[in-house]
Design an enzyme around this catalytic site. Structure first.
Site, PDB file in Angstrom:
ATOM      1  N   GLY A  36      50.976  41.166  40.755  1.00 52.06           N
ATOM      2  CA  GLY A  36      49.662  40.588  40.973  1.00 52.06           C
ATOM      3  C   GLY A  36      49.671  39.103  40.685  1.00 52.06           C
ATOM      4  O   GLY A  36      50.467  38.618  39.871  1.00 52.06           O
TER       5      GLY A  36
ATOM      6  N   ASP B 264      32.498  41.066  37.549  1.00 52.53           N
ATOM      7  CA  ASP B 264      33.454  40.991  38.651  1.00 52.53           C
ATOM      8  C   ASP B 264      33.924  42.392  39.029  1.00 52.53           C
ATOM      9  O   ASP B 264      35.122  42.659  39.128  1.00 52.53           O
ATOM     10  CB  ASP B 264      34.644  40.114  38.269  1.00 52.53           C
ATOM     11  CG  ASP B 264      35.430  39.636  39.500  1.00 52.53           C
ATOM     12  OD1 ASP B 264      34.883  39.712  40.617  1.00 52.53           O
ATOM     13  OD2 ASP B 264      36.588  39.204  39.333  1.00 52.53           O
TER      14      ASP B 264
END
Length: 826
Positions: free
Chosen positions: A526, A643
């Site tokens: 990631g 988020d």
């Protein structure tokens, strides 16, 4: 002989008629039905309404302007009553003589059109014999809030008459209703009625919720009540002319958390009251219908019928529940619990035992106090887990909620608007602050300019040395100090790092490099603004995820620090855990548990991974919802994730969902605040539009984002896709259009075709739709979302069970995809 009998019969009839006449005359003496702003009488639904200007009205009016609107919108039956009104710009008093005793007082409001008066903008207060009923009251605002029961004035759904009902004990012979407009404003009233009630309508002692069986005194002789809700549960609307006290009983379906949670039942047999003094409490029509639980066998005693109501905080509420057993003719066939605001009001409740038989109506009263933090009242009926299999059911026929006065006040001030005086006062305060602030800014500006110049010179002197040294920072030291100051973490050790009591293990840089093969890019799983995430393997074979901040970039530094603070005090099965950290040699590295199956998004689209089954998707949703629910409720102020998206929902080796990435998280508002004012941050496509407009963050912003996630899960496509036609680019808007048409299955992931329960998808879409409500206050809490999702999973599991019983090969096909996923990941 015949003549003697005839005379006796006539004498008896005379006595009966005379008695009825005097009783009627006595009742009429205390009964008033006033048509405000009229000088004659009108008949509406069999009742005579007397104009307040008529000489025989038996009332006194002090002032006001007579208003009339010939263009009445609605049922023509009500036109004579609601076409007239009395408008007042000064204090208006209605004095009723002969109103002593207990009575229902109803005030009727219909904002008609009249000259230059816009009745939707009126603002006024009402006082009844010293008891304040409403304060700064706006009829239009209350109609929009729909906090009290409404009566449609006709076929036009946009036209309503607002009826405010109060129970008053008038201890003198006169009742004075005082209408007081706000300064610079005005008020109006269309009709007033006073209906006397028997003394046994309300008893003085009732069961207190959460009081362990203790009773509480209402003391109604010295306080009044407002009718907040009156519902005919499981039946149709009961009109005023069908009730001897001219009460209206609305529908309960609009207040149910899940409308299909209870099925409607009725009994055409003769219904009676369990005692003679209950005839005026509710009409028999209320007891002829009911709502009982649905699918009690499938739901395994974990499901409740739930109603949710908006109420005013800081008041006591009398909850009256009406019961009548319509189906069972012996005891222990229907045993359930009653919950009010998540507290047990009654357990082992058997309607048959309470009434002494079938088809016998009775009521039960409960008293509850709503705290200052809550503006909702929940009523739930569900099976008693101690009951046998035959008794796992619940039933309710009617429901009433009354608000009790507090210190001579029933009013709850709504923020409908402000008076000119308030605005002027606020303006003076603002200007005073501005003048005082200018002087402060001038002084601070000069000071800051001096500091800035000094720091810039010092920085330029050391710039060359900084370029030759290893780039980086020591933010962990700052974070440790800040967190420690808040009392969140343990003490520091001699090297300046935190103890492992709360944060976790302190890794050396050598251990981190060994685990990641010296940060080999082939192990990157990631990348973000903060840097990269590596898959690592520690010396003992433990797999971990290692997040390494990029010291050359300031992007993500604040978020990185926030994540350290949040994860140091968060522990939950559905939140990704931080194992430890490393802060050697200007590095800033966090070590997390490794999530073997990556992000939720990778299993929905854009990869070659097998698609998740509908059951597995529901389980993932429930897991993520549990994690968010913990964030919102696990601490005093709660935590807002800010988020929520499918790339921040990670799946472990068993596909257990866990929320991740708390870099944007914020501590929720303090008790005295409703929101957190902050700059808008989040991910495009998931961002709450209300938060974007107002920059006021609440936990309902997470609810909106989670609603987008739900649609992303069911449709398996990106939330923003510019390559699609214009009306399909934004997933939330596109999916909502189909959902409002109740056609969500049209756009469902093709991989799910034929492998899901249609009813569960329908319910799933309804949950997502509620999450995406335009206003945050209209969205459910995460706890409510979680409850609904668990119900959807139960529906789907029941469907799978039914299909497996009919066709084992079909069952095998339905679960085939799930097996493929597990084998592929193993």
């Amino acid at each position: 002989m015949m003549k003697v009998v005839a005379m006796e019969v006539l004498s008896l009839l005379f006595v009966v008629v005379a008695f009825m006449y005097f009783r009627t005359g006595e009742a009429e003496a205390n009964t008033f039905a006033i048509n405000c702003g009229a000088n004659g009488s009108v008949n509406v639904e069999g009742r005579r309404w007397v104009g307040d200007l008529a000489p025989d009205s038996n009332i006194t009016v002090t002032s006001g302007i007579v208003a009339y609107d010939s263009n009445f919108i609605g049922d023509s039956t009500y036109a004579p009553l609601y076409s007239t009104a009395r408008i007042f710009t000064d204090t208006l008093n209605y004095t009723f003589k002969g109103a002593q005793g207990n009575s229902f007082v109803r005030l009727h409001f219909d904002p008609i059109s009249f000259l230059n008066y816009n009745l939707n903008n009126s603002l006024f207060s009402i006082v009844a014999n010293g008891l304040k009923l409403v304060s700064r009251f706006n009829v239009h605002g209350e109609i929009l809030l729909k906090s009290t029961y409404l009566q449609k004035s006709g076929g036009n759904s946009s036209s309503f008459v607002l009826i405010k009902e109060y129970f008053l004990n008038v201890d003198i012979d006169i009742l004075v209703l005082e209408f007081i407009p706000d300064k610079g404003s005005f008020g109006f009233i269309n009709a007033i009625e006073i209906a006397p009630v028997v003394d046994s309508m309300f008893v003085n002692s009732v069961n207190k919720v959460g009081g362990n069986g203790a009773n509480s005194s209402l003391n109604l002789s010295k306080r009044g009540m407002e009718t907040m809700y009156r519902l005919n549960v499981g039946g149709s609307e009961i009109k005023p002319f069908e009730d001897e006290l001219w009460r209206m009983w609305g529908l309960d379906s609009g207040y149910m958390v899940t409308a299909d949670a209870g099925s409607e039942i009725k009994n055409s047999s003769t219904i009676t009251y369990s005692s003679t003094n209950e005839s005026a409490v509710a009409p028999l029509l209320v007891y002829e219908t009911a709502r009982a639980m649905s699918n009690t066998e499938v739901l395994e005693k974990r499901f409740n019928m739930s109603w949710k109501f908006q109420v005013d905080p800081e008041f006591e509420y009398l909850i009256r529940l009406h019961f009548c057993e319509l189906e069972f003719d012996k005891a222990n066939q229907r045993i359930f619990r009653i919950y009010i605001n998540n507290q047990t009001a009654a357990d082992n409740f058997d309607v048959f035992v309470q009434t002494g038989g079938k088809n016998r109506g009775f009521y039960q009263d409960y008293l509850d106090v709503v705290s200052p933090k809550i503006n909702t009242l929940w009523i739930q009926l569900g099976p008693d887990t101690a009951a046998g299999a035959a008794g796992t059911d619940a039933l309710l026929n009617g429901l009433e909620i009354f608000k009790l006065s507090k210190n001579g006040n029933l009013a709850h001030i709504e923020s409908y608007g402000q008076t000119k005086d308030n605005k002027n006062s606020e303006s003076l305060i603002i200007w005073a602050g501005i003048v005082a602030g200018i002087a402060s800014i001038a002084i601070l500006g000069a000071l800051l300019l001096f500091i800035f110049c000094f720091c810039k010179r010092k920085r330029n002197n050391k710039l060359g040395d900084a370029k030759n040294s290893s780039p980086g920072w020591r933010p962990l030291f700052l974070v440790h100090s800040a967190v420690k100051a808040k009392g969140s973490l343990g003490s520091q050790n001699r090297n300046g790092s935190l103890s492992t009591a709360r944060v976790g293990r302190i890794f050396t840089l050598a251990e981190i490099k060994g685990a990641t093969n010296n940060f080999d890019d082939s192990l990157v799983i990631g990348v973000g603004g903060f840097g990269k995430v590596f898959k690592g393997e520690m010396e003992d074979g433990t797999l971990v995820a290692i997040k390494r901040a990029n010291p050359l970039s300031e992007q993500g530094l604040t978020e990185f620090e926030t994540e350290i603070e949040m994860l140091s005090r968060l522990r939950h099965r559905h939140l990704v855990s931080m194992i430890g950290f490393c802060d050697e040699e200007s590095e800033m590295i966090l070590v997390y548990e490794y999530m073997a199956n990556g992000t939720l998004r990778s299993h929905l689209f854009g990869t070659d991974l097998p698609p998740l089954t509908w059951k597995k998707r529901l389980e993932v949703c429930i897991g993520a919802a549990r994690g968010l629910h913990y964030l919102h409720t696990g601490s005093e102020q709660g935590i807002i994730h800010r988020d929520v998206k499918t790339t921040n929902i990670l799946l472990d080796e068993d596909f257990v969902a866990k929320m991740a990435d708390f870099g944007l998280s914020k501590t929720g508002p303090a008790l005295e605040h409703t929101h957190v004012s902050t700059a808008v941050k989040g991910s495009f496509g998931y961002l709450d539009p209300e938060y974007f407009r107002r920059q006021q963050l609440t936990e309902k912003s997470d609810i909106y984002s989670f609603g987008v996630v739900l649609f992303e899960i069911v449709c398996a496509r990106a939330v923003i896709n510019p390559s699609l036609p214009k009306d399909q680019i934004n997933l939330a808007e596109w999916a909502m259009r189909w959902q409002r048409q109740r056609s969500l299955e049209t756009i469902i992931d093709p991989q799910l075709k034929g492998k899901y329960c249609p009813e569960s998808v329908k319910r799933f879409g309804e949950i997502a739709e509620k999450c995406l409500a335009d206003e945050g206050k209209c969205r459910p809490t995460m706890g409510e979302v979680l409850w609904h999702l668990e119900y959807v999973l139960q529906i789907h599991e029941a469907w799978l069970l039914a299909n497996s019983g009919e066709n084992s090969s079909r069952r095998q096909g339905l679960e085939e995809t799930e097996t493929e996923v597990q084998e592929a990941e193993s």
